[in-house]
Design an enzyme around this catalytic site. Structure first.
Site, PDB file in Angstrom:
ATOM      1  CE1 TYR A  10       7.703   0.558  -3.363  1.00 56.24           C
ATOM      2  CE2 TYR A  10       5.820   2.014  -3.095  1.00 56.24           C
ATOM      3  CZ  TYR A  10       6.903   1.347  -2.553  1.00 56.24           C
ATOM      4  OH  TYR A  10       7.174   1.459  -1.218  1.00 56.24           O
TER       5      TYR A  10
ATOM      6  CD  GLU B 163      -1.630  -2.097   2.208  1.00 54.86           C
ATOM      7  OE1 GLU B 163      -0.696  -1.965   3.023  1.00 54.86           O
ATOM      8  OE2 GLU B 163      -2.273  -3.153   2.076  1.00 54.86           O
TER       9      GLU B 163
HETATM   10  C1  LIG Z   1      10.542   6.282  -1.760  1.00 57.08           C
HETATM   11  C2  LIG Z   1      12.018   6.318  -1.396  1.00 57.08           C
HETATM   12  C3  LIG Z   1      12.364   5.080  -0.584  1.00 57.08           C
HETATM   13  C4  LIG Z   1      12.844   6.323  -2.710  1.00 57.08           C
HETATM   14  O1  LIG Z   1      14.210   6.198  -2.359  1.00 57.08           O
HETATM   15  P1  LIG Z   1      15.363   6.877  -3.235  1.00 57.08           P
HETATM   16  O2  LIG Z   1      16.640   6.256  -2.805  1.00 57.08           O
HETATM   17  O3  LIG Z   1      15.297   8.344  -3.147  1.00 57.08           O
HETATM   18  O4  LIG Z   1      14.954   6.433  -4.705  1.00 57.08           O
HETATM   19  P2  LIG Z   1      15.919   6.128  -5.928  1.00 57.08           P
HETATM   20  O5  LIG Z   1      16.962   7.170  -6.027  1.00 57.08           O
HETATM   21  O6  LIG Z   1      16.365   4.708  -5.874  1.00 57.08           O
HETATM   22  O7  LIG Z   1      14.896   6.319  -7.148  1.00 57.08           O
HETATM   23  C5  LIG Z   1      14.416   5.216  -7.911  1.00 57.08           C
HETATM   24  C6  LIG Z   1      13.230   5.658  -8.715  1.00 57.08           C
HETATM   25  O8  LIG Z   1      12.175   6.088  -7.869  1.00 57.08           O
HETATM   26  C7  LIG Z   1      11.487   7.202  -8.442  1.00 57.08           C
HETATM   27  N1  LIG Z   1      11.647   8.361  -7.570  1.00 57.08           N
HETATM   28  C8  LIG Z   1      12.411   8.438  -6.451  1.00 57.08           C
HETATM   29  N2  LIG Z   1      12.254   9.652  -5.871  1.00 57.08           N
HETATM   30  C9  LIG Z   1      11.397  10.341  -6.642  1.00 57.08           C
HETATM   31  C10 LIG Z   1      10.848  11.646  -6.555  1.00 57.08           C
HETATM   32  N3  LIG Z   1      11.162  12.482  -5.543  1.00 57.08           N
HETATM   33  N4  LIG Z   1       9.949  12.025  -7.489  1.00 57.08           N
HETATM   34  C11 LIG Z   1       9.615  11.203  -8.501  1.00 57.08           C
HETATM   35  N5  LIG Z   1      10.124   9.934  -8.649  1.00 57.08           N
HETATM   36  C12 LIG Z   1      11.001   9.527  -7.727  1.00 57.08           C
HETATM   37  C13 LIG Z   1      12.120   7.427  -9.811  1.00 57.08           C
HETATM   38  O9  LIG Z   1      11.392   6.629 -10.737  1.00 57.08           O
HETATM   39  C14 LIG Z   1      13.516   6.850  -9.620  1.00 57.08           C
HETATM   40  O10 LIG Z   1      14.072   6.375 -10.804  1.00 57.08           O
HETATM   41  P3  LIG Z   1      15.079   7.353 -11.641  1.00 57.08           P
HETATM   42  O11 LIG Z   1      16.280   7.542 -10.764  1.00 57.08           O
HETATM   43  O12 LIG Z   1      15.361   6.559 -12.870  1.00 57.08           O
HETATM   44  O13 LIG Z   1      14.318   8.636 -11.871  1.00 57.08           O
HETATM   45  C15 LIG Z   1      12.373   7.622  -0.630  1.00 57.08           C
HETATM   46  O14 LIG Z   1      11.832   8.733  -1.313  1.00 57.08           O
HETATM   47  C16 LIG Z   1      11.865   7.643   0.808  1.00 57.08           C
HETATM   48  O15 LIG Z   1      12.520   7.153   1.723  1.00 57.08           O
HETATM   49  N6  LIG Z   1      10.668   8.219   1.019  1.00 57.08           N
HETATM   50  C17 LIG Z   1      10.091   8.287   2.374  1.00 57.08           C
HETATM   51  C18 LIG Z   1       9.578   6.939   2.823  1.00 57.08           C
HETATM   52  C19 LIG Z   1       8.469   6.435   1.907  1.00 57.08           C
HETATM   53  O16 LIG Z   1       7.612   7.191   1.469  1.00 57.08           O
HETATM   54  N7  LIG Z   1       8.469   5.125   1.659  1.00 57.08           N
HETATM   55  C20 LIG Z   1       7.484   4.469   0.841  1.00 57.08           C
HETATM   56  C21 LIG Z   1       6.396   3.939   1.697  1.00 57.08           C
HETATM   57  S1  LIG Z   1       5.159   3.098   0.728  1.00 57.08           S
END
Ligand SMILES: CC(C)(COP(=O)(O)OP(=O)(O)OC[C@H]1O[C@@H](n2cnc3c(N)ncnc32)[C@H](O)[C@@H]1OP(=O)(O)O)[C@@H](O)C(=O)NCCC(=O)NCCS
Length: 182
Positions: free
Chosen positions: A131, A119
């Site tokens: 995702y 979710e």
């Molecule tokens: C979601 C989360 C884990 C992503 O981690 P991250 O290390 O920043 O992500 P990555 O650098 O590996 O990004 C991978 C892909 O995710 C997407 N993405 C990541 N951050 C994004 C942003 N701010 N906006 C849009 N797309 C994003 C992109 O598709 C990206 O691929 P790309 O590098 O080819 O553009 C991070 O934003 C986070 O910790 N968020 C808070 C916790 C959370 O919301 N968890 C999910 C609960 S369901």
């Protein structure tokens, strides 16, 4: 690669809780990772910095590793239900979330998984981007699912992760991800 993924251990719980609280400040009750680690169905991993990339196993056994992200899922029959994934704000957009998701999919496959579900908040476009990149698509919406602000949850699931089509896509994504650090 300057980062490495390994199973979460009890000694990581302090740093993991810190990352959890930074990422989900409004979640109540807060997650209890000590309890999660004691749950048979649960599989948790952490990403940590590697001080000597290329140094091989030595870094794996170092104590005092700086944890920069974590993720976990519950394995129920052939379904891996992702319960959490978070990266420190200071380390986002470097591919660490992706590294954690790849590791969870690989582990779920090893455990006989076929389906990945989760979710995600309707407003969480960053997580949804991650995702969707890995083939998780919206199945349906749970209205008012989050108790703090009554926000809707999108329920996402993928096609069979063991299918040749998914495996091919995963290999391609892993290759592109690995190129970031070459
Ligand atoms: C979601 C989360 C884990 C992503 O981690 P991250 O290390 O920043 O992500 P990555 O650098 O590996 O990004 C991978 C892909 O995710 C997407 N993405 C990541 N951050 C994004 C942003 N701010 N906006 C849009 N797309 C994003 C992109 O598709 C990206 O691929 P790309 O590098 O080819 O553009 C991070 O934003 C986070 O910790 N968020 C808070 C916790 C959370 O919301 N968890 C999910 C609960 S369901």
């Amino acid at each position: 690669m300057p980062y490495c993924v390994r199973p979460m251990r009890n000694e990581d719980v302090g740093q993991v809780t810190e990352i959890d609280q930074e990422a989900f400040p409004t979640m109540w009750p807060p997650a209890n990772y000590e309890r999660e680690l004691g749950t048979k169905l649960a599989h948790y991993i952490v990403a940590h910095e590697v001080k000597n990339p290329g140094g091989g196993k030595a870094s794996e056994t170092n104590r005092g590793q700086y944890i920069i992200g974590f993720a976990g899922f519950w394995m129920m029959a052939s379904e891996a239900h992702i319960t959490n994934i978070a990266v420190r704000k200071s380390h986002r957009r470097r591919g660490i979330g992706e590294m954690l998701l790849i590791s969870m999919i690989d582990l779920a496959l090893k455990l006989g998984g076929h389906l990945v579900t989760l979710e995600v908040r309707a407003s969480n476009t960053a997580a949804q981007g991650l995702y969707r990149k890995y083939g998780l698509n919206q199945l349906h919406i749970r209205r008012g699912y989050y108790t703090d602000n009554k926000e809707n949850a999108l329920v996402l699931a993928n096609q069979d992760i063991a299918s040749p089509a998914f495996q091919q896509r995963l290999e391609w994504l892993k290759e592109a991800h690995a190129r970031r650090w070459r």
